[in-house]
Design an enzyme around this catalytic site. Structure first.
Site, PDB file in Angstrom:
ATOM      1  CD  GLU A   1      -3.236   0.518   2.098  1.00  0.00           C
ATOM      2  OE1 GLU A   1      -4.394   0.264   1.738  1.00  0.00           O
ATOM      3  OE2 GLU A   1      -2.883   0.543   3.299  1.00  0.00           O
TER       4      GLU A   1
ATOM      5  CG  HIS B   1       6.921 -30.144   0.694  1.00  0.00           C
ATOM      6  ND1 HIS B   1       7.387 -31.412   0.440  1.00  0.00           N
ATOM      7  CD2 HIS B   1       7.778 -29.600   1.599  1.00  0.00           C
ATOM      8  CE1 HIS B   1       8.461 -31.645   1.173  1.00  0.00           C
ATOM      9  NE2 HIS B   1       8.718 -30.560   1.886  1.00  0.00           N
TER      10      HIS B   1
ATOM     11  CE  LYS C   1     -12.139   1.859   1.169  1.00  0.00           C
ATOM     12  NZ  LYS C   1     -11.631   2.766   2.219  1.00  0.00           N
TER      13      LYS C   1
END
Length: 427
Positions: A277, A298, A414
């Site tokens: 950010e 793995h 948003k």
């Protein structure tokens, strides 16, 4: 308490020869608060200037709440919960035996998860801390409505009043107004410290106090880190310079933070938000990713070893001293062939694995590695490490010429979501 080992990075010479005047100028920008986003540099001096009286008041309120509950619901998203969760797991481990369990809500809008939590706490004594500067962020706002109503309906208004705490703005905002109207205790999010830099403020510390964590030790660690990083030449800046050069000169596009301790997994999530950010803007920045080894060896290990080259470099967290250590049992028949390991403790085996993986990735896969050695995993180390990475992040972002403290891209989703949901006033 964090040593930066660059000898596997392939850019040791370039880091040593890096422009010292540039580093000096940025160091002054950080400490004199003269760079981009300087209004959010309150965290730099916070380990010295934090409000001791408010910290003491938090202890009183947290101890009272702690005596009444089994579960504390921590309502928040992003920096409002990641720091507390990272500290909780690093310090108390994944299966703490303390009487108070921390559960994190408001970081998702999943109906299934939310109902699962409601089912889990229905027969438990619980409290709520709502962490939000404004109180209007969608995800935690929804969660707080749901769990506040549940607490009031099951325990009544008087009990709810004694078990709900708001960490929010000092004097304004929807959450502050609501908390004052309903008589909820409140603590302050400083105006000059953004969410992802706020873990050692009440944003992170109140929930940790309820969980029984020694927050004085966290602050001691942060203060030690501040003092260790007060000079222009330090390991945090070396790390910042190395990642900057690997990105801009060597053209790597992603940094993978690797831990060999499962209880540091959320710490790496906190780190991803901090750097992602802060740096991911203006078409710049490394993509922060993370893995837990040897677990992910793995699964992703094949890609890391033999997959697409010149994308990822690794930064390895190596812990010198574990919280506990155990030995491998010796079996008489040795059917699994592991008796040869009984001469080493599990932590020593883990460290030998680190050496083997570094050799495979650096010399075999040609992946640059930066090794970050933590002394231990405890409350003081957490305070030290978070401040250390925040200082490195500020240097790294300023090297890129960007504002480390805003997040304009977050607002895009948003606005789209609000429009689709038909929020009043949004077109």
């Amino acid at each position: 308490m964090i040593n930066t080992n660059l000898k596997f990075s392939g850019i040791e010479k370039e880091v040593k020869q890096f422009d010292k005047n540039k580093v000096s100028n940025i160091h002054k920008m950080i400490h004199e608060k003269s760079g981009l986003g300087n209004e959010f540099l309150g965290w730099v001096d916070w380990p010295e200037t934090f409000n001791k009286a408010e910290h003491d008041r938090m202890k009183v309120v947290a101890n009272d709440l702690r005596s009444k509950i089994d579960v504390l619901l921590v309502v928040g998203i992003g920096g409002s919960y990641l720091g507390a969760r990272a500290a909780d797991e690093m310090i108390r481990g994944l299966y703490p035996t303390d009487k108070v369990e921390l559960i994190y809500v408001g970081n998702t809008m999943s109906s299934t998860y939310t109902q699962n939590i409601l089912d889990y706490i229905k027969n438990k004594e619980f409290g709520i801390v709502n962490v939000s500067k404004s109180g209007t962020t969608t995800e935690p706002g929804i969660a707080f409505r749901i769990f506040e109503e549940f607490l009031i309906n099951t325990k009544g208004n008087d009990v709810a009043k004694s078990r709900i705490v708001a960490v929010t703005d000092k004097s304004r905002g929807a959450l502050k107004e609501m908390a004052d109207a309903k008589g909820y205790e409140t603590f302050v999010i400083p105006d000059d410290i953004g969410g992802r830099f706020s873990v050692t403020t009440p944003v992170g510390l109140f929930a940790l106090l309820v969980a029984g964590v020694d927050t004085d030790a966290i602050m001691r660690g942060a203060l030690k880190s501040k003092k260790d990083l007060s000079k222009e030449s330090n390991d945090a800046y070396q790390y910042a310079i190395a990642r900057y050069l690997l990105h801009t000169e060597k053209k790597y596009s992603s940094e993978m933070l690797v831990s060999y301790e499962l209880q540091l997994q959320v710490f790496t999530e906190w780190w991803k938000q901090l750097f992602g950010e802060s740096e991911g803007k203006d078409g710049k920045g490394l993509l922060p990713t993370s893995c837990i080894f040897s677990t992910d060896l793995h699964s992703l290990g094949q890609f890391i070893q033999d997959g697409t080259k010149n994308i990822i470099f690794e930064s390895i967290i190596r812990v010198k001293k574990p919280q506990v250590d155990i030995n491998v049992p010796k079996l008489e028949n040795d059917l699994d062939g592991l008796n040869y390991l009984t001469k080493n403790s599990l932590h020593k085996i883990n460290n030998i694995a680190i050496e083997g993986v570094i050799d495979a990735h650096v010399n075999g896969a040609q992946i640059p590695n930066i090794v970050l050695e933590f002394d231990k995993m405890d409350d003081e180390m957490f305070g030290y490490a978070t401040y250390w990475f925040m200082k490195a992040c500020a240097m790294s972002a300023y090297l890129l010429g960007i504002n480390p403290f805003d997040q304009p891209g977050v607002e895009v989703y948003k606005k789209n979501m609000f429009k689709l949901l038909g929020k009043p006033g949004i077109k």
